[in-house]
Design a protein around this motif. Structure first.
Motif, mmCIF file in Angstrom:
data_model
loop_
_atom_site.group_PDB
_atom_site.id
_atom_site.type_symbol
_atom_site.label_atom_id
_atom_site.label_comp_id
_atom_site.label_asym_id
_atom_site.label_seq_id
_atom_site.Cartn_x
_atom_site.Cartn_y
_atom_site.Cartn_z
ATOM 1 N N GLU A 53 -18.613 10.745 -36.794
ATOM 2 C CA GLU A 53 -17.472 10.767 -37.149
ATOM 3 C C GLU A 53 -17.376 10.971 -38.828
ATOM 4 N N TYR A 55 -19.837 11.847 -40.735
ATOM 5 C CA TYR A 55 -20.189 13.058 -41.272
ATOM 6 C C TYR A 55 -19.409 14.082 -41.222
ATOM 7 N N ASP A 56 -18.541 14.291 -40.069
ATOM 8 C CA ASP A 56 -17.474 15.178 -39.816
ATOM 9 C C ASP A 56 -16.361 15.231 -41.320
ATOM 10 N N LYS A 57 -15.936 13.855 -41.368
ATOM 11 C CA LYS A 57 -14.944 13.635 -42.264
ATOM 12 C C LYS A 57 -15.334 14.082 -43.609
ATOM 13 N N SER A 59 -17.534 16.319 -44.416
ATOM 14 C CA SER A 59 -17.847 17.828 -44.361
ATOM 15 C C SER A 59 -16.549 18.431 -44.523
ATOM 16 N N GLU A 60 -15.430 17.663 -44.492
ATOM 17 C CA GLU A 60 -14.119 18.443 -44.488
ATOM 18 C C GLU A 60 -13.843 18.532 -46.136
ATOM 19 N N HIS A 95 -18.514 24.901 -38.012
ATOM 20 C CA HIS A 95 -17.844 23.847 -38.840
ATOM 21 C C HIS A 95 -16.995 24.911 -39.856
ATOM 22 N N ARG A 98 -13.927 25.898 -38.087
ATOM 23 C CA ARG A 98 -13.133 24.679 -38.031
ATOM 24 C C ARG A 98 -12.236 24.180 -39.209
ATOM 25 N N GLU A 132 -23.075 22.042 -32.288
ATOM 26 C CA GLU A 132 -22.956 20.660 -32.232
ATOM 27 C C GLU A 132 -22.455 20.110 -30.489
#
Ligand SMILES: Nc1ncnc2[nH]cnc12
Ligand SMILES: [Zn+2]
Length: 322
Positions: A53, A55-57, A59-60, A95, A98, A132
């Motif tokens: 989670e 990591y995804d934040k 990345s944004e 990503h 997204r 993923e």
């Protein structure tokens, strides 16, 4: 000391290499509050799910092709500064989709970063497109199709990362078939969060030349023999494994056992600042925590070049630089 040794890295997630200071600057630039995920220069997570989670934040806050060029060049230049001659970066065009940037602009920015770094330091790099697992098989198939059709000489491999506990490898077989048919090198995260069965599944279904982590294969002696017989290369990330508590400490980590039983192993940093590590530290650990001599460490590096997803001319040139 390993500073005099040439280095190679096969397993690093691009966004996972984002320096906290750069991420903080990006968050300020876009007026984004990521204080729940980045505090006092440290990424905040407490287990594998919360790491993904976080990591995804993180990345944004990388939003444009220029942001990706900067991130890529920054990491590759850090690697070049410690004597790294080759790097494979795990990237996610999904990503890019997204976050609304688009896969093509995402990849174009990263390729620009590679060109800038190579012009400055001579470091060679390639991209491994990943799907993923936690976004489901359809997104992973779309990532494989993207990689297969990209016709980009820097995209040379396909991977499956993310939540290993979600589904079984067979659910993602079609994605690997597409990537294999396109001539891409295959690697897959397995045996990191899940046990030996996940590595067996990967061998049965994907038949990859490499496995990301694979370290929990150590739980099954027959499987260790199978890996050695097949010559499958493990992309081992010891610092990551300890940070994620896959093993309690370096003394329990199987890197040396794998090497001594004839399994081909390499070392990488995975998501370095998330796991308080770096490729420099992984090489130091190889010497200090695992007791490898310089010539044994060079064998790990050589294995990395032998298993790299590059054309033979590049492989020979890299071997000549060792
Ligand atoms: N260590 C890891 N395992 C699985 N997926 C990941 N994505 C980024 N880092 C990862
Ligand atoms: Zn990984």
């Amino acid at each position: 000391m390993t500073s005099h040794l040439k280095k190679v890295e096969l397993h690093c997630h691009l966004e996972g290499a984002a320096p906290p200071a750069l991420t903080g600057a990006q968050a300020r630039k876009y007026n984004t509050d990521i204080s729940a995920y980045l505090r006092d220069g440290t990424y905040v997570w407490h287990d594998f799910a919360s790491f993904l989670e976080c990591y995804d934040k993180v990345s944004e806050v990388y939003k444009t092709d220029e942001d990706y060029a900067l991130l890529t060049e920054t990491y590759l230049q850090e690697l070049a500064g410690i004597g790294t001659i080759y790097s494979e970066l795990i990237v996610s065009p999904d990503h890019g989709e997204r976050i609304g940037l688009g896969a093509d602009a995402y990849i174009a920015g990263i390729c620009e970063g590679i060109r800038q770094a190579r012009a400055k330091s001579g470091i060679e790099a390639r991209l491994i497109v990943t799907g993923e697992r936690h976004f489901g098989p359809e997104r992973v198939i779309a990532a494989a199709k993207y990689a297969a059709k990209a016709n980009n000489p820097l995209i040379t491999g396909f991977n499956l990362a993310g939540e290993e506990r979600m589904g079984r490898v067979a659910d993602y077989a079609r994605a690997f078939d597409i990537a294999r048919d396109a001539g891409l090198g295959l690697t897959i995260h397995a045996g990191e969060v899940c046990g030996a069965f996940s590595v067996s599944d990967a061998l049965d279904v994907v038949r990859p030349s490499r496995i990301g982590h694979g370290v929990r294969a150590i739980e099954d002696a027959d499987l260790v023999r199978r890996l050695a017989d097949l010559g499958t290369v493990l992309e081992v990330c010891p610092g990551s494994n300890i940070a994620l508590n896959v093993f309690p400490d370096f003394a329990s980590h199987p890197l040396r056992t794998f090497k001594e039983t004839g399994v081909r192993v390499t070392i990488s940093s995975d998501d370095p600042p998330f796991f308080h590590t770096s490729l420099k530290r992984e090489y130091e650990l190889a010497a200090e925590a695992f007791g490898f001599s310089d010539s044994e460490i060079n064998e790990l590096t050589r294995t990395g070049i032998e298993a790299a997803f590059v054309d033979e001319t590049t492989r020979m040139a890299l071997l000549a630089r060792l």
